[in-house]
Design a protein around this motif. Sequence first.
Motif, PDB file in Angstrom:
ATOM      1  N   HIS A  42      -5.604   9.108   0.390  1.00 48.78           N
ATOM      2  CA  HIS A  42      -5.653   8.260   1.586  1.00 48.78           C
ATOM      3  C   HIS A  42      -6.713   8.729   2.571  1.00 48.78           C
ATOM      4  O   HIS A  42      -6.453   8.918   3.759  1.00 48.78           O
ATOM      5  CB  HIS A  42      -4.274   8.203   2.254  1.00 48.78           C
ATOM      6  CG  HIS A  42      -4.030   6.893   2.970  1.00 48.78           C
ATOM      7  ND1 HIS A  42      -4.476   6.645   4.252  1.00 48.78           N
ATOM      8  CD2 HIS A  42      -3.406   5.766   2.569  1.00 48.78           C
ATOM      9  CE1 HIS A  42      -4.126   5.416   4.600  1.00 48.78           C
ATOM     10  NE2 HIS A  42      -3.473   4.858   3.597  1.00 48.78           N
ATOM     11  N   HIS A  87       3.560  -2.385   3.140  1.00 49.84           N
ATOM     12  CA  HIS A  87       3.670  -1.038   2.571  1.00 49.84           C
ATOM     13  C   HIS A  87       4.964  -0.925   1.760  1.00 49.84           C
ATOM     14  O   HIS A  87       5.935  -1.628   2.039  1.00 49.84           O
ATOM     15  CB  HIS A  87       3.632   0.022   3.680  1.00 49.84           C
ATOM     16  CG  HIS A  87       2.289   0.127   4.335  1.00 49.84           C
ATOM     17  ND1 HIS A  87       1.887  -0.744   5.322  1.00 49.84           N
ATOM     18  CD2 HIS A  87       1.232   0.961   4.109  1.00 49.84           C
ATOM     19  CE1 HIS A  87       0.644  -0.446   5.687  1.00 49.84           C
ATOM     20  NE2 HIS A  87       0.219   0.589   4.971  1.00 49.84           N
ATOM     21  N   ASP A 144       0.819  -1.208   0.000  1.00 53.09           N
ATOM     22  CA  ASP A 144       0.000   0.000   0.000  1.00 53.09           C
ATOM     23  C   ASP A 144       0.853   1.259   0.000  1.00 53.09           C
ATOM     24  O   ASP A 144       2.035   1.241   0.356  1.00 53.09           O
ATOM     25  CB  ASP A 144      -0.908   0.018   1.237  1.00 53.09           C
ATOM     26  CG  ASP A 144      -2.113  -0.912   1.054  1.00 53.09           C
ATOM     27  OD1 ASP A 144      -2.112  -1.704   0.095  1.00 53.09           O
ATOM     28  OD2 ASP A 144      -3.032  -0.831   1.880  1.00 53.09           O
ATOM     29  N   ASP A 145       0.179   2.358  -0.371  1.00 52.26           N
ATOM     30  CA  ASP A 145       0.743   3.712  -0.290  1.00 52.26           C
ATOM     31  C   ASP A 145       1.893   3.921  -1.272  1.00 52.26           C
ATOM     32  O   ASP A 145       2.930   4.504  -0.924  1.00 52.26           O
ATOM     33  CB  ASP A 145       1.166   4.068   1.146  1.00 52.26           C
ATOM     34  CG  ASP A 145      -0.003   4.016   2.129  1.00 52.26           C
ATOM     35  OD1 ASP A 145      -1.010   3.371   1.812  1.00 52.26           O
ATOM     36  OD2 ASP A 145       0.090   4.616   3.202  1.00 52.26           O
ATOM     37  N   HIS A 200      -6.046   3.264  -4.146  1.00 47.81           N
ATOM     38  CA  HIS A 200      -6.060   3.352  -2.674  1.00 47.81           C
ATOM     39  C   HIS A 200      -6.566   4.747  -2.278  1.00 47.81           C
ATOM     40  O   HIS A 200      -6.193   5.259  -1.234  1.00 47.81           O
ATOM     41  CB  HIS A 200      -4.627   3.103  -2.176  1.00 47.81           C
ATOM     42  CG  HIS A 200      -4.495   2.821  -0.706  1.00 47.81           C
ATOM     43  ND1 HIS A 200      -5.399   2.091   0.022  1.00 47.81           N
ATOM     44  CD2 HIS A 200      -3.528   3.174   0.179  1.00 47.81           C
ATOM     45  CE1 HIS A 200      -4.989   2.008   1.276  1.00 47.81           C
ATOM     46  NE2 HIS A 200      -3.861   2.671   1.408  1.00 47.81           N
TER      47      HIS A 200
HETATM   48 ZN   LIG Z   1      -2.663   3.015   3.116  1.00 43.20          ZN
END
Ligand SMILES: [Zn+2]
Length: 326
Positions: free
Chosen positions: A108, A237, A38-39, A104
């Motif tokens: 955020h 991540h 993620d991210d 995503h």
């Molecule tokens: Zn995230």
Amino acid sequence: MKTAKWRRLVRTPTVFALGCVTSIASPATAGRVALTFDDLPVFGKLVTAADGADVTDKLLVGMARHHWKATGFVNEIQLDAADRPQRIGLLRRWLDAGMDLGNHTYSHVSLSTTPVDAYIANVVRGETVTAPLLAARGMRERWFRYPYLETGTTKATRSFFQAWLKGHGYRVAPVTMENSDWQFSAPYDDAVERGDVRRAAAIQRSYLDFTRRIVGWYRRAGHTLFAREPAFVFLLHASRLNAASVDGLAAILHKQRLRVVSLDNVMRDPAYRTPDRYVGPDGNEWLERWATTLHCDLPFKSIPKVPEPIVADDARLEALTDPHAR
Ligand SMILES: [Zn+2]
């Protein structure tokens, strides 16, 4: 940009314990796991695309070494900087390496605190670069990961957004395994930035030790729910810590007899057809959601905890970057 973090799971297990497997012995058979990061492009501080290139390359080269394919979830707000083309280049590297990319949200945002119309607009804005990058390769953006795993505090919000996702060709990427990597990430970055090699190595050891224990716990928890080993979706991540830890993570998965497969592959496991009926503010992972559906109790008494010094260091660094964060 404020560091986007996934909040610690809120553990409020209800005692049902009916109709579940009470044994918490580790399953003996080999299992499957999909890796999700993620991210993207980079979790944590992304000062310049050049810094991000180092993390991205290490992560992708490391995964190639183990023949892993993964899915990365993008926050396009990270692309909004003077070196935007280079930042977009980081996403291209993921696709060049044979990885898939998903949405995503743009910045955020949480569905717990954002009105659903604004939330949807944020998701659409998050397609601006990623969708054309995928289309140029004959692919389509089709996975969505909820920031903070927050899926809506009312039934109306939850259903409305889920219907929108379906209508726009998205599938939700659930999370059934996680190792609180975000909590180790800032302390590790801080040690690296200060050139404290010994501290960075100690944090990495602590991270891998915790990962080893929590992966074992998730396998037992999955077995408790389904009386067999379900396939897992592992939330990680795109961090400097993970870029430096690919071989360590591979050793853990190997020892746990977990084979890395695609998200599509894992989603074919019938376990993922279990309804998730959770409505509320908690960002729970899916085993916990299914435990409620199945009137089951997960073995929370034995869940490993992130070491206190890591939690404290992460909180200290978070307060430094954003005094209003906590
Ligand atoms: Zn995230």
